[in-house]
Design an enzyme around this catalytic site. Structure first.
Site, short mmCIF file in Angstrom:
data_model
loop_
_atom_site.label_atom_id
_atom_site.label_comp_id
_atom_site.label_asym_id
_atom_site.label_seq_id
_atom_site.Cartn_x
_atom_site.Cartn_y
_atom_site.Cartn_z
N GLY A 71 -29.98 89.41 -27.01
CA GLY A 71 -31.17 88.69 -26.58
C GLY A 71 -32.27 89.61 -26.09
N ASP A 72 -31.91 90.66 -25.36
CA ASP A 72 -32.93 91.60 -24.90
C ASP A 72 -33.55 92.35 -26.08
OD1 ASP A 72 -30.60 93.05 -25.40
OD2 ASP A 72 -30.76 94.28 -23.59
#
Length: 259
Positions: free
Chosen positions: A190-191
């Site tokens: 996600g990052d």
């Protein structure tokens, strides 16, 4: 109005969450607000969060998420971050997790860098990650350096190692119709997906000092997904997107720009 907003996501890591919160509130730089975004953790975890809620700089949110199906429908930490981003007041934004510890001068050094370099939108630091087994023993430790101005940030820079200006968010929202991607295919990275969006416009500038410390435990999402015997959560996740895809698309974009 605080100058820095920090968003910490939390779920069922009672062993670490208190130390993580304390490391933020004990920063040498005090003009900050902390949003603790908890995904309906167990009572033991919540009891370790409660002592910090009297600090006027802390805002606490607890979701109502309960079932495994709810947890795999969207990337939960992305959902929580996006909710916090709607409420924050700071000029600069940083991120933390419930198993991450900030160096006591992290915020001060990053704020100074952005203050002194008005054309820089994103700064990142070196970070250290310890891998811990079920007995609490460190089995491996790696350092991610911060030596270069980074146009390929996905999977090179850690979630908790950055600080960016709030002013980048409307550009990201307008371009991609989202900020942190809630698609569950990005649970694992996600990052990296967020950094991919940023790298369409701006590079990440380095502070080559270890300013945050991370812990990967058997409870961590990465560990669950990669386990030879995955738990129910990991089994129900859709196939995960990969770092290579994000980095290759950024390389292709840069090649087109040079033509």
């Amino acid at each position: 109005m605080p100058k820095v907003s920090i968003i910490l996501t939390s779920y069922n890591k009672h062993e670490y969450v208190g130390e993580s919160i304390k490391s933020i509130l004990d920063q040498t730089y005090e003009d900050l607000e902390l949003f603790i975004m908890d995904d309906n953790s167990n009572e033991e975890t919540l009891n370790n969060i409660k002592p910090f809620l009297n600090d006027h700089r802390v805002t606490f949110f607890k979701s109502e998420t309960q079932t495994i199906d709810e947890r795999v429908a969207k990337t939960r930490y992305a959902v929580l971050i996006n909710e916090a981003l709607e409420k924050i007041e700071g000029e600069y934004i940083a991120y933390a997790t419930d198993d991450n510890v900030f160096h006591m001068e992290k915020v001060e050094k990053m704020v100074n860098y952005l203050d002194n370099n008005p054309n820089v939108q994103v700064v990142y630091s070196a970070s250290q990650t310890d891998y811990i087994n079920e007995k609490g023993e460190i089995t491996n430790s790696i350092v991610r350096p911060a030596k270069a101005i980074q146009w390929l940030a996905p999977c090179v820079i850690d979630h908790c190692s950055i600080m960016h200006r709030k002013t980048i968010l409307p550009v990201i929202q307008k371009t991609f119709n989202s900020i942190w991607d809630e698609n569950p295919q990005f649970y694992k990275i996600g990052d990296a997906r967020f950094f991919w969006k940023i790298n369409h416009f701006w590079p990440f500038y380095p502070i080559n000092e270890i300013l945050d410390f991370n812990t990967i435990t058997p409870k961590s999402i990465h560990a669950q997904i990669q386990n030879a015997q995955p738990n129910e959560f990991a089994r129900k996740l859709p196939p995960q997107r990969m770092c290579k895809e994000l980095r290759d698309s950024l390389r292709a974009m840069k090649r087109l720009e040079r033509k």
